[in-house]
Structure formats: structure tokens, C-alpha cells
Scaffold this motif. Structure first.
Motif, mmCIF file in Angstrom:
data_model
loop_
_atom_site.group_PDB
_atom_site.id
_atom_site.type_symbol
_atom_site.label_atom_id
_atom_site.label_comp_id
_atom_site.label_asym_id
_atom_site.label_seq_id
_atom_site.Cartn_x
_atom_site.Cartn_y
_atom_site.Cartn_z
ATOM 1 N N PHE A 1 1.335 -1.461 -0.459
ATOM 2 C CA PHE A 1 0.083 0.211 -0.184
ATOM 3 C C PHE A 1 0.756 1.559 -0.189
ATOM 4 C CE2 PHE A 1 -2.162 2.863 2.364
ATOM 5 C CZ PHE A 1 -3.537 3.915 1.153
ATOM 6 N N ALA A 2 1.907 0.943 0.776
ATOM 7 C CA ALA A 2 2.694 2.497 0.561
ATOM 8 C C ALA A 2 3.035 2.373 -0.566
ATOM 9 C CB ALA A 2 3.599 2.318 1.853
ATOM 10 N N SER B 1 13.093 8.547 -12.110
ATOM 11 C CA SER B 1 14.398 8.073 -11.514
ATOM 12 C C SER B 1 14.198 6.928 -10.624
ATOM 13 C CB SER B 1 15.459 8.484 -11.290
ATOM 14 O OG SER B 1 16.926 7.738 -10.431
ATOM 15 N N ASP B 2 12.902 7.630 -9.853
ATOM 16 C CA ASP B 2 11.966 7.678 -8.895
ATOM 17 C C ASP B 2 10.870 6.355 -9.148
ATOM 18 O OD1 ASP B 2 13.557 9.060 -7.184
ATOM 19 O OD2 ASP B 2 12.119 10.789 -6.475
ATOM 20 N N ILE B 3 10.447 6.403 -9.748
ATOM 21 C CA ILE B 3 9.049 4.944 -10.382
ATOM 22 C C ILE B 3 9.779 4.299 -10.685
ATOM 23 C CG2 ILE B 3 7.588 4.860 -11.953
ATOM 24 C CD1 ILE B 3 7.021 7.901 -12.074
ATOM 25 N N GLU C 1 2.744 13.595 -9.816
ATOM 26 C CA GLU C 1 4.030 14.558 -10.485
ATOM 27 C C GLU C 1 4.795 14.610 -11.754
ATOM 28 O OE1 GLU C 1 7.366 14.854 -7.735
ATOM 29 O OE2 GLU C 1 6.452 13.881 -6.985
ATOM 30 N N LEU C 2 4.823 13.046 -12.388
ATOM 31 C CA LEU C 2 5.100 13.255 -13.580
ATOM 32 C C LEU C 2 4.354 13.517 -14.325
ATOM 33 C CD1 LEU C 2 7.699 12.017 -15.113
ATOM 34 C CD2 LEU C 2 6.381 9.842 -15.457
ATOM 35 N N LEU D 1 4.057 5.335 -5.240
ATOM 36 C CA LEU D 1 3.479 5.428 -7.040
ATOM 37 C C LEU D 1 3.062 6.378 -7.409
ATOM 38 C CD1 LEU D 1 4.403 2.518 -7.851
ATOM 39 C CD2 LEU D 1 6.325 3.850 -8.452
ATOM 40 N N ASP D 2 1.887 6.838 -6.880
ATOM 41 C CA ASP D 2 0.795 7.542 -7.243
ATOM 42 C C ASP D 2 0.969 8.853 -7.277
ATOM 43 O OD1 ASP D 2 -1.033 4.843 -7.671
ATOM 44 O OD2 ASP D 2 -2.110 5.468 -5.540
#
Length: 186
Positions: free
Chosen positions: A26-27, A52-54, A38-39, A32-33
């Protein structure tokens, strides 16, 4: 009372385990949501960090052993050892069939080995598990172009653009394919 305890104890234990193990998922989903929000904003100045974080989030299976198989598969691909990469990534998909990035990585290895059919199959599996996987959609677009199916390639690239409007060259690719298929969309 002991019979009731014997019946309830495993049920309560199973319920607690489900809660404990679902919290990280869930976290991750919540994180990701936030990243995808943001993306999708064309005004996001540090979109490269977001991408990069995704990818970092996608690359964590929750198991260090499975993450190692992913790393070995990717390393083999970088070394041009596509058969070795496919072996590692097949072990990964066999042991972690719900891990979308395993399927995506193997799809990439198949593509690089010139095996478009198996690559498409793995892309379909990736997208079934992770419909926002812009990497898999880009790969699908590339394969459709190679197979001279510009309408399908265009559809895949439009989906990439909707998810990741910052994707390098996506506007040019879409314009080129729109001209090829006979027009532009409004």
C-alpha cells in the motif's frame, strides 16, 4: 473454550500477517501514485528525478533474492549476453510472477535478442500487472514499428505520452507516425 481458541488462533494469525505484509504494498502504491501525479504535470521541473524514483520503486520486488535476479539479468543484458539475461529473468518470473518489472526486463531481453513474439507476451503480462508501465509501452511501440504496424505503434506511444509527457522525443515520434498513418488526431 480451547476448541474455539484452536480455531480462532490460526485465523487471527493469518489476518495479522495479511495486514503486516500488505502495508508495504500500500505504501509503495501510494508513493507511486504521488510520483505519477508529479510526472503527469508538464510543468514539473525535476521530472527526471521523478522518473528515476519510479524506476527505483518498480525495481523492488520485496525480496532481496528476486532483486538480485533482476540485477543479474540487467547486467547480462548490458554485457550483450541476452541468453544469460533471459535465463536469470525467467527464474525471476517463475519465482515472482506478480513482479511486473521481472516481466518487463525479460521482455527487453527478448527484444534485444530479436525475439519479438515472446517480448510482446511479456509486455502484455507487465501491463496486466502495471498498466502505467511507460517503459513496457515504449517497448511495445518499438516492436510495432519494427513489425511495420504504425497504427499500433502510435497507440502505444500515445499511451506513453499520456503517462509520461516528458518522455524524450515522444512528440516527434507521434507526429511522424500520425503522418505515416494518414493524419493527425485532434
Amino acid at each position: 473454550m480451547t476448541l474455539l481458541n484452536r480455531i480462532l488462533k490460526p485465523i487471527v494469525t493469518a489476518f495479522c500477517l495479511i495486514l503486516v505484509f500488505s502495508v508495504p504494498v500500500f505504501a509503495q502504491s501510494e508513493r507511486l501514485d504521488q510520483l505519477f501525479t508529479e510526472l503527469s504535470d508538464v510543468e514539473t521541473p525535476d521530472w527526471e528525478r521523478v522518473v528515476s524514483d519510479i524506476w527505483r520503486e518498480w525495481s523492488h520486488s520485496g525480496s532481496s533474492a528476486m532483486d538480485l535476479l533482476l540485477e543479474r539479468g540487467r547486467s547480462a543484458m548490458q554485457a550483450g549476453e541476452f541468453e544469460v539475461a533471459i535465463e536469470h529473468l525467467t527464474a525471476l518470473t517463475d519465482h515472482a510472477p506478480e513482479f511486473a518489472e521481472g516481466w518487463n526486463a525479460r521482455a527487453t531481453a527478448y527484444f534485444q535478442a530479436g525475439l519479438f513474439g515472446p517480448s510482446i507476451d511479456d509486455i502484455k503480462r507487465t501491463l496486466a500487472l502495471n498498466p502505467r508501465h511507460f517503459g513496457a509501452l515504449s517497448g511495445l511501440g518499438m516492436i510495432m514499428e519494427q513489425l511495420e504496424l504504425p497504427e499500433k505503434a502510435l497507440s502505444a506511444y500515445r499511451q506513453v505520452q499520456a503517462i509520461h509527457p516528458h518522455s524524450r522525443g515522444i512528440e516527434d515520434i507521434i507526429l511522424r507516425l500520425e503522418e505515416k498513418v494518414g493524419g493527425t488526431s485532434l
